[in-house]
Design a protein around this motif. Structure first.
Motif: not given
Lengths: 239, 239
Positions: B17-37
């Motif tokens: 993962m990039s440094l920027r993506a890692a920071r966004a993930v670690q600092g997130a208060r709300h995350v959304a993602y696609f997945r199969k049921a």
């Protein structure tokens, strides 16, 4: 016997380096990188401020660039000697030290490191850290997805003949043309033949402070950086 | 008004993962993602152990997968309703909160996020963090460069007709075939017609613990994960 780590550094913004590449760079005691003589070089520029104190740098300076035609026997011989020489030096160094080779973009995607890799495989342990490609930095900078669903994407060198460029552009949903620079007038004619000129974008230095984005139709001829890419977005098959 | 950050997570190994993506993930208060049921989903799996305590998760579960033909009107209508619905929910949420959407690979390269992006552009501020593509993770895993110098690279969906696949394989120095799975027998026949069967590799889950690399000729039919890719390396024009 230590190893050589080839760290893919991504498209230019240091913040887009992977966690693994950043750790390799920051922990390195020996780093090597390609550059033109007299330039800082893109790979070295990306890691500015990240190297540890006392880290030893090996600038691998290309012996020739534009003095000789790129397909001449002299040019090819000079480059081969240059790669042979650095492969031998890095092999010797890696006998006792870990060496990090810095590479912009993704090392196995049109990277220079592969010229060392092909010479050193079987002789030195090597670890390749992939990176975000320069073209990905460029299409992200345009603010539009490059490919959707069942799109076909073609990556084309701008050195191809005009009619072949046009045919392949026509047959691709999305495409990227590398090695633009002096090839831009020919690439523009090919885009027009393929009916893709209006929408085509030119992006240079995507993700960096020098980022530049323009429609190809707005570019003055002779004003195209060699490392700029031309791209046409897919998604045309969507309803 | 806050914004939506789409974080490209790379090919699977969290360390890529990039440094920027890692920071966004670690600092997130709300995350959304696609997945199969009923599945954890690849994007969510990559960030396992990285989310802050109290982070709110929004699993965007595809309404249909294999029950309906992918080109049927019912399937397309169900998917469009699903994307419309989530676009509206994320827009509402982003009015007061920053939301990080997790995407495997590179979001603008065949990513699912673009279905939200096309609905939300102009309505919500969005930032796209590019990532290392899945195909880059796969070709790096093979230990061989995918493209050299003036190679032409083509990215092909495995859903293309056999003869078209064969023709495009024949005309490319290097190529990657996505969406393999049940298309593998057809892809193998196309590779044979194009004279590229012997050297073609199949890679699944490149860079992850489930990584699997084989020659296509060694794969039993019916034993091909949908997300595996087939690739043929370039560099054949080198001396």
């Amino acid at each position: 016997m230590e190893k050589i780590i080839c760290a893919g550094l991504g498209p230019g913004d240091p913040d887009l380096m992977s966690l693994r590449a950043a750790r390799a760079v920051q922990g390195a005691r020996h780093v090597a990188y390609f550059r033109k003589a007299g330039r800082q070089g893109q790979a070295r520029r990306i890691v500015e401020g990240m190297l540890a104190e006392g880290c030893v740098e090996y600038a691998m300076e290309y012996p020739v660039t534009t003095e000789l035609p790129a397909d001449s026997a002299d040019y090819i011989a000079a480059l081969n000697g240059f790669y042979d020489d650095w492969a031998a030096r890095l092999e010797k160094l890696a006998a006792t030290e870990e060496v990090v080779v810095l590479c912009e973009g993704d090392p196995f995607f049109y990277g220079s490191f592969m010229h060392l890799h092909v010479r050193l495989r079987g002789r030195v342990e090597m670890e390749i850290v992939p990176g975000i490609t320069g073209m990905s930095g460029c299409w992200t900078a345009t603010g539009n997805p490059i490919t959707w669903g069942n799109d076909i994407l073609t990556v084309l060198p701008g050195t191809l003949p005009e009619d072949e460029l046009a045919r392949r552009m026509r047959e691709s949903d999305a495409f990227v043309v590398m090695k633009t620079g002096r090839n831009l007038p020919k690439i523009k004619r090919a885009l027009a033949k393929a009916g893709r000129l209006e929408a085509a974008m030119l992006v240079a230095h995507g993700t960096t402070r020098q980022e530049r984005i323009a429609r190809v139709t707005e570019m003055a001829e002779g004003d195209c950086p060699y490392f700029a890419i031309v791209l046409a977005h897919g998604g045309l098959k969507r309803g």
